[in-house]
Motif scaffolding. Structure first.
Motif, PDB file in Angstrom:
ATOM      1  N   LEU A   1     116.782  23.824  19.141  1.00 35.24           N
ATOM      2  CA  LEU A   1     115.309  25.107  19.655  1.00 35.24           C
ATOM      3  C   LEU A   1     114.012  24.015  20.127  1.00 35.24           C
ATOM      4  CD1 LEU A   1     116.125  28.285  18.192  1.00 35.24           C
ATOM      5  CD2 LEU A   1     116.597  28.138  20.646  1.00 35.24           C
ATOM      6  N   ARG A   2     113.991  23.852  19.229  1.00 29.11           N
ATOM      7  CA  ARG A   2     112.469  22.188  19.024  1.00 29.11           C
ATOM      8  C   ARG A   2     112.752  21.573  20.071  1.00 29.11           C
ATOM      9  NH1 ARG A   2     111.424  17.747  17.365  1.00 29.11           N
ATOM     10  NH2 ARG A   2     108.964  16.619  17.151  1.00 29.11           N
TER      11      ARG A   2
ATOM     12  N   ARG B   1     114.999  22.087  23.375  1.00 32.73           N
ATOM     13  CA  ARG B   1     114.287  22.419  23.814  1.00 32.73           C
ATOM     14  C   ARG B   1     112.704  22.981  24.575  1.00 32.73           C
ATOM     15  NH1 ARG B   1     118.045  28.105  24.239  1.00 32.73           N
ATOM     16  NH2 ARG B   1     117.244  27.939  26.164  1.00 32.73           N
ATOM     17  N   MET B   2     112.076  23.005  22.990  1.00 32.88           N
ATOM     18  CA  MET B   2     111.082  24.352  23.750  1.00 32.88           C
ATOM     19  C   MET B   2     110.234  22.258  24.202  1.00 32.88           C
ATOM     20  SD  MET B   2     108.793  25.590  23.853  1.00 32.88           S
ATOM     21  CE  MET B   2     108.899  27.038  22.786  1.00 32.88           C
ATOM     22  N   LEU B   3     110.262  21.256  23.633  1.00 29.32           N
ATOM     23  CA  LEU B   3     109.662  20.126  24.036  1.00 29.32           C
ATOM     24  C   LEU B   3     110.445  19.725  25.708  1.00 29.32           C
ATOM     25  CD1 LEU B   3     109.808  17.741  21.234  1.00 29.32           C
ATOM     26  CD2 LEU B   3     108.134  18.472  21.720  1.00 29.32           C
ATOM     27  N   ALA B   4     111.531  19.479  25.806  1.00 32.94           N
ATOM     28  CA  ALA B   4     112.220  19.652  27.290  1.00 32.94           C
ATOM     29  C   ALA B   4     111.592  20.439  28.223  1.00 32.94           C
ATOM     30  CB  ALA B   4     113.634  19.925  27.082  1.00 32.94           C
ATOM     31  N   ALA B   5     111.331  21.749  27.455  1.00 36.47           N
ATOM     32  CA  ALA B   5     110.743  22.987  28.551  1.00 36.47           C
ATOM     33  C   ALA B   5     109.692  22.586  28.629  1.00 36.47           C
ATOM     34  CB  ALA B   5     110.698  24.250  27.750  1.00 36.47           C
TER      35      ALA B   5
ATOM     36  N   CYS C   1     110.636  27.535  11.089  1.00 33.76           N
ATOM     37  CA  CYS C   1     110.887  29.160  11.920  1.00 33.76           C
ATOM     38  C   CYS C   1     111.285  30.393  11.518  1.00 33.76           C
ATOM     39  CB  CYS C   1     111.126  28.958  13.751  1.00 33.76           C
ATOM     40  SG  CYS C   1     111.107  29.882  14.604  1.00 33.76           S
ATOM     41  N   THR C   2     111.313  31.377  11.506  1.00 31.91           N
ATOM     42  CA  THR C   2     112.111  32.343  11.379  1.00 31.91           C
ATOM     43  C   THR C   2     111.963  33.346  12.650  1.00 31.91           C
ATOM     44  OG1 THR C   2     109.979  33.709  10.695  1.00 31.91           O
ATOM     45  CG2 THR C   2     110.810  32.832   8.808  1.00 31.91           C
ATOM     46  N   ARG C   3     111.492  33.078  13.488  1.00 36.80           N
ATOM     47  CA  ARG C   3     111.967  33.753  14.304  1.00 36.80           C
ATOM     48  C   ARG C   3     112.565  32.792  15.817  1.00 36.80           C
ATOM     49  NH1 ARG C   3     107.312  37.057  15.262  1.00 36.80           N
ATOM     50  NH2 ARG C   3     106.752  38.138  13.260  1.00 36.80           N
ATOM     51  N   THR C   4     113.875  31.965  14.961  1.00 38.26           N
ATOM     52  CA  THR C   4     114.397  31.846  15.770  1.00 38.26           C
ATOM     53  C   THR C   4     115.597  32.264  16.876  1.00 38.26           C
ATOM     54  OG1 THR C   4     116.857  32.050  14.379  1.00 38.26           O
ATOM     55  CG2 THR C   4     115.562  29.922  13.977  1.00 38.26           C
TER      56      THR C   4
ATOM     57  N   LEU D   1     113.331  30.738  25.011  1.00 43.41           N
ATOM     58  CA  LEU D   1     113.679  29.395  26.252  1.00 43.41           C
ATOM     59  C   LEU D   1     115.009  30.207  27.117  1.00 43.41           C
ATOM     60  CD1 LEU D   1     113.732  26.890  23.390  1.00 43.41           C
ATOM     61  CD2 LEU D   1     111.889  27.132  25.415  1.00 43.41           C
ATOM     62  N   ASP D   2     115.831  31.101  27.213  1.00 45.89           N
ATOM     63  CA  ASP D   2     116.745  31.099  28.086  1.00 45.89           C
ATOM     64  C   ASP D   2     116.488  32.275  29.502  1.00 45.89           C
ATOM     65  OD1 ASP D   2     118.888  30.120  26.176  1.00 45.89           O
ATOM     66  OD2 ASP D   2     119.312  32.432  25.077  1.00 45.89           O
ATOM     67  N   GLN D   3     114.712  33.351  28.793  1.00 45.16           N
ATOM     68  CA  GLN D   3     114.710  33.286  30.224  1.00 45.16           C
ATOM     69  C   GLN D   3     113.178  32.370  30.868  1.00 45.16           C
ATOM     70  OE1 GLN D   3     112.303  36.583  28.303  1.00 45.16           O
ATOM     71  NE2 GLN D   3     113.786  37.539  27.581  1.00 45.16           N
TER      72      GLN D   3
END
Length: 110
Positions: free
Chosen positions: A18-19, A21-25, A55-58, A65-67
């Motif tokens: 997820l990290r 993906r966030m960096l890429a986003a 993180c507790t909100r994966t 990210l999906d949206q």
């Protein structure tokens, strides 16, 4: 104990995915040498690692990210660090030295 270790490993791997993906986003890529836009921001990169690892909100993050939402969500533990990295990259873009998107995030994940 082996089952617990596998669970912890999968959970950590999911957070790091997820990290990435966030960096890429956010348009942030690799830091492989001193010419990369983010090379001077090791502490911020470290903070994204720590924030995402805790993180507790994966599920919320994955949904964000999906949206294809813009920016970093308010619930993100690493929001400030991601924001600093995004600002640093934007400054390099305006100076003509942005991180190259074709690079892989390998060095960032060490």
């Amino acid at each position: 104990m082996t089952g617990l270790l596998r669970h912890v490993e999968r959970s950590f791997d999911r957070r790091m995915a997820l990290r990435r993906r966030m960096l890429a986003a956010l348009g942030l890529q690799a830091v492989e040498d001193e010419t990369d836009a983010l090379c001077g921001h090791v502490e911020e990169l470290r903070q994204t690692l720590l924030g995402c690892a805790a993180c507790t909100r994966t599920d919320l993050c994955a949904g964000w990210l999906d949206q294809g939402q813009m920016g970093v969500p308010l619930f993100c533990r690493a929001r400030e660090a991601f924001g600093s990295l995004q600002e640093a990259n934007a400054a390099q873009c305006s100076a003509g030295r942005a991180a190259r998107p074709e690079r892989v995030l390998e060095a960032v994940n060490e």
